[in-house]
Design an enzyme around this catalytic site. Structure first.
Site, mmCIF file in Angstrom:
data_model
loop_
_atom_site.group_PDB
_atom_site.id
_atom_site.type_symbol
_atom_site.label_atom_id
_atom_site.label_comp_id
_atom_site.label_asym_id
_atom_site.label_seq_id
_atom_site.Cartn_x
_atom_site.Cartn_y
_atom_site.Cartn_z
ATOM 1 N N ASP A 148 -4.922 18.553 -7.695
ATOM 2 C CA ASP A 148 -5.470 16.890 -6.935
ATOM 3 C C ASP A 148 -4.207 16.437 -6.047
ATOM 4 O OD1 ASP A 148 -8.080 16.114 -8.393
ATOM 5 O OD2 ASP A 148 -6.980 16.252 -10.219
ATOM 6 N N GLU A 173 -2.982 8.944 -2.123
ATOM 7 C CA GLU A 173 -3.356 7.670 -2.967
ATOM 8 C C GLU A 173 -3.164 7.322 -4.026
ATOM 9 O OE1 GLU A 173 -7.180 4.115 -1.932
ATOM 10 O OE2 GLU A 173 -7.314 5.666 -2.883
ATOM 11 N N ASP A 174 -3.167 8.371 -4.724
ATOM 12 C CA ASP A 174 -3.241 7.368 -6.478
ATOM 13 C C ASP A 174 -1.419 8.047 -6.438
ATOM 14 O OD1 ASP A 174 -6.321 7.426 -6.735
ATOM 15 O OD2 ASP A 174 -5.978 9.195 -6.543
ATOM 16 N N ARG A 212 -0.735 14.924 -12.533
ATOM 17 C CA ARG A 212 -0.730 14.025 -11.766
ATOM 18 C C ARG A 212 0.373 13.977 -11.304
ATOM 19 N NH1 ARG A 212 -5.467 11.911 -8.449
ATOM 20 N NH2 ARG A 212 -3.924 12.475 -6.821
ATOM 21 N N ARG A 268 -8.387 5.124 -15.705
ATOM 22 C CA ARG A 268 -6.362 6.272 -15.392
ATOM 23 C C ARG A 268 -5.369 4.712 -14.994
ATOM 24 N NH1 ARG A 268 -7.152 10.602 -12.330
ATOM 25 N NH2 ARG A 268 -8.879 11.912 -13.041
ATOM 26 N N HIS A 281 -12.233 5.089 -10.752
ATOM 27 C CA HIS A 281 -11.174 4.397 -9.960
ATOM 28 C C HIS A 281 -11.967 2.232 -9.565
ATOM 29 C CE1 HIS A 281 -8.428 7.519 -8.921
ATOM 30 N NE2 HIS A 281 -7.908 6.901 -9.588
ATOM 31 N N CYS A 288 -9.078 8.013 -0.706
ATOM 32 C CA CYS A 288 -7.948 8.615 -1.135
ATOM 33 C C CYS A 288 -7.235 9.896 -0.543
ATOM 34 C CB CYS A 288 -8.472 9.804 -2.957
ATOM 35 S SG CYS A 288 -10.135 10.557 -2.537
HETATM 36 C C1 CIR Z 1 -8.876 13.150 -9.909
HETATM 37 O O1 CIR Z 1 -9.530 12.931 -11.018
HETATM 38 O O2 CIR Z 1 -7.947 12.463 -10.397
HETATM 39 C C2 CIR Z 1 -8.708 13.799 -8.491
HETATM 40 N N1 CIR Z 1 -9.513 14.854 -9.213
HETATM 41 C C3 CIR Z 1 -9.952 12.430 -8.076
HETATM 42 C C4 CIR Z 1 -9.206 11.716 -7.794
HETATM 43 C C5 CIR Z 1 -9.522 10.862 -6.446
HETATM 44 N N2 CIR Z 1 -8.583 10.014 -6.203
HETATM 45 C C6 CIR Z 1 -9.068 8.239 -6.339
HETATM 46 O O3 CIR Z 1 -10.689 8.227 -5.101
HETATM 47 N N3 CIR Z 1 -8.554 7.407 -5.456
#
Ligand code: CIR
Length: 255
Positions: free
Chosen positions: A61, A66-67, A86, A131, A161, A248
């Site tokens: 991922d 962004e995360d 992650r 999360r 999110h 993201c």
């Molecule tokens: C996740 O589940 O963490 C990733 N497959 C997707 C993350 C998407 N992030 C976002 O929209 N900020």
């Protein structure tokens, strides 16, 4: 002032991504890479200077940068993702951001993901989601308060999110899905509903006066255009299969 877009190339293991609300579907990796390339080219066309991190093949991922960080004018907060797989993504993003901002870190056991952070001026809203937890949000609040920000936790349900449920698309306008977040929280802003046939359509990237938007939501796109907004669409089908969206895939900030 130069706008920077920090991105990371799509991992060869993208198909092994985390999924929460979606069924796993085959992902065309070559197409995902072309779509991501078109995304980064569009950010450049919109005036961004691209800082592109190399692929992290062992982290499926990692394209969703962004995360793992929240970049504000004063500092960057390196998050501790709720998805344990992650967490190793953060170190390389932190190393890159250290050139631009002082860093602060969310500490264990708190969790926070940047997809839950919606900054509207000095008010920062954070999704209380699967999360990001209240410990992470409390730490985030303590880090931001000395810089003059208020931080408000917002319950989200039914989506990954906060920014799956609501994003900013204009100076005073939010685009949202009222089934996933209560629009009343954002009463100081005007609110535009996604088309009910397109529940995933609330994630748009508002940048330099334009709205970057997934091609897969034409009914909501029409609603945005009816507001007089300039909308530029991108096909991001393969990233959407990984439960990703437009915000993201980049961290956008001024130099
Ligand atoms: C996740 O589940 O963490 C990733 N497959 C997707 C993350 C998407 N992030 C976002 O929209 N900020």
């Amino acid at each position: 002032m130069q706008t920077i877009a920090l991105t990371r190339a799509v991992s060869s293991t993208l198909a092994a991504c985390e999924l929460t609300h979606l069924e796993r579907q085959p992902i065309d990796l070559a197409l995902a890479r072309r779509q991501h390339h078109a995304y980064t080219r569009t950010l450049v066309a919109l005036g961004c200077q691209l800082v592109s991190l190399p692929e992290a093949p062992h982290l499926p991922d990692a394209v969703f940068v962004e995360d793992v960080a929240v970049v504000l004018p004063e500092l960057a907060v390196i998050t501790r993702p709720g998805a344990a797989s992650r967490r190793p993504e953060a170190a390389s993003v932190a190393a890159s951001l250290a050139a631009y901002r002082p860093l602060e870190f969310i500490q264990a056991p708190g969790t926070l993901e940047g997809g839950d952070v919606l900054r509207l001026g000095r008010h920062v809203y954070v999704g209380i989601s699967g999360r990001s937890d209240t410990d992470g949000i409390t730490q985030f609040q303590a880090i931001l308060a000395p810089h003059g920000y208020t931080v408000t936790g917002v319950v989200v349900s039914g989506c990954l999110h906060l920014k799956s449920a609501v994003t900013q698309v204009g100076e005073h306008l939010l685009l949202g899905n009222p089934a996933w977040v209560n629009p009343e929280v954002f009463h100081r802003f005007n609110w535009l509903d996604v088309d009910p046939s397109e529940p995933y359509a609330a994630n748009a990237l508002w940048i330099n006066g334009e709205v970057l938007y997934p091609a897969s939501f034409p009914a909501t796109r029409a609603r945005l255009e009816a507001q007089g907004l300039r909308v530029r669409t991108l096909d991001v089908s393969e990233l959407q299969k990984a439960e990703g969206a437009l915000t993201c895939c980049s961290l956008i900030f001024t130099k």
